[in-house]
Write an enzyme that holds these catalytic residues in place. Structure first.
Site, PDB file in Angstrom:
ATOM      1  CB  THR A 117       5.311  25.166 -42.791  1.00 23.32           C
ATOM      2  OG1 THR A 117       4.741  26.382 -42.315  1.00 23.32           O
ATOM      3  CG2 THR A 117       5.348  25.205 -44.304  1.00 23.32           C
ATOM      4  NE  ARG A 158       4.049  29.947 -33.390  1.00 27.48           N
ATOM      5  CZ  ARG A 158       4.742  29.023 -34.034  1.00 27.48           C
ATOM      6  NH1 ARG A 158       4.966  29.135 -35.333  1.00 27.48           N
ATOM      7  NH2 ARG A 158       5.227  27.978 -33.406  1.00 27.48           N
ATOM      8  CE1 TYR A 170       7.638  33.480 -43.888  1.00 19.72           C
ATOM      9  CE2 TYR A 170       7.127  32.743 -41.663  1.00 19.72           C
ATOM     10  CZ  TYR A 170       7.748  32.542 -42.882  1.00 19.72           C
ATOM     11  OH  TYR A 170       8.493  31.410 -43.097  1.00 19.72           O
TER      12      TYR A 170
END
Length: 319
Positions: A26, A229, A182
């Site tokens: 990121t 992932r 997330y």
């Protein structure tokens, strides 16, 4: 020194120039409209000598955003800019994959398009602050609203559409971001998913969201071009699992029926459980290629390949 790491690798449908994989990093460099900025193609061009380049976590929809200046792939403008990035990656001989992301509860309205508000499996507030450009500092994450059935199905559809856009941009494959606290990880974890319907409760129900997203993604890409992932021992963003070996062994075994391109496991060196590292355990139950990520150098990376802890590529956050 680098041994097998720099030798060619056959990885699912791809012939890679080396065993080295650049993981998604990121960068917080996107434009205000969530498009990759003009420097993005050059950034990836400078890294296109890896065998496989996995582009940074990219939001599948407006409500998927959580942080400032992170890119999306939900409209034609985003897709066109990503096409430039893919061309830059392919110019060096690397294959290009994009990681698809929904931040879920790890978000702030200041970092989202107007009309959006953070949501998650349950109304459980993250116990950590988040930065916003508007505040110019870190602020408290709000309590997310609990997702309705319609919300869940809508997000699943967003992943399908994002995959269509990724294909239009020329990506060789896509990676589902199921790690680091997330949305996919939030559904899997008991400390963020308190639901009692078909999307919560039992481990099978908590993994259902990930599996349904994968099914949607595979309507746009063949299964052998889709990766996942996971972060079995990760505590980032308030995640916690009391028995990561058991939980993620079940998750990895269940992924076998999807015929994935690979399983990408985030496990920083030194962060294993008291019984040892989790990655070799997952490699024993997952029948496809496994990418190990977490602070590897030339010596430790080669050792992992030699011991069979990873079947083919190896990724390092040091790239």
């Amino acid at each position: 020194m680098y041994g097998k790491l720099l030798s060619p690798a056959k990885f699912g449908p791809w012939a890679l120039t080396s065993h080295v994989v650049m993981p998604p990093l990121t960068r917080n460099r996107a434009e205000a409209d969530w498009s990759p900025n003009d420097a993005a193609p050059e950034y990836y061009r400078q890294r296109n000598t890896a065998g496989l380049v996995i582009c940074e976590a990219t939001q599948v929809s407006p409500d998927a955003s959580g942080y400032p200046r992170t890119p999306g792939i939900w409209n034609d403008k985003h897709t066109a800019k990503w096409h430039e990035v893919v061309d830059a990656i392919h110019a060096g001989g690397a294959k290009a994959v994009i990681q698809l992301w929904h931040c879920g509860r790890i978000a702030h309205p200041d970092n989202q398009p107007e009309g959006c508000f953070p949501m998650g499996p349950s109304a459980v507030q993250p116990g950590l602050p988040i930065y916003t450009d508007k505040a110019g500092d870190v602020v408290e994450n709000p309590v997310p609203r609990e997702m309705t059935e319609a919300d869940i199905l809508g997000v699943i559809e967003s992943y399908r559409k994002a995959c269509e856009n990724a294909k239009s941009a020329g990506f060789d494959g896509v990676e589902l971001h199921g790690a680091n606290g997330y949305l996919v990880d939030q559904f899997a974890s008991t400390n963020s998913n308190l639901r009692t319907d078909q999307w919560g409760g039992s481990l099978a129900n908590r993994l259902r969201f990930m599996e349904e997203v994968l099914k949607a993604m595979m309507t746009a890409y063949p299964k052998e071009c889709v990766g996942v992932r996971l972060s079995p021992v990760g505590a980032y963003n308030g995640m916690h699992d009391s028995d990561p070996v058991a939980t993620f062994s079940v998750a990895a075994h269940g992924l076998n029926r999807f015929g994935l391109a690979y399983l990408h496991v985030v496990e920083p060196l030194g962060a294993g459980t008291s019984g040892g590292r989790v990655t070799p355990v997952l490699k024993a139950v997952f029948r496809g290629p496994l990418v190990a990520n977490g602070g590897y150098g030339a010596e430790t990376g080669n050792a992992a390949v030699r011991r069979g802890h990873v079947e083919h590529p190896w990724a390092t956050s040091r790239l």
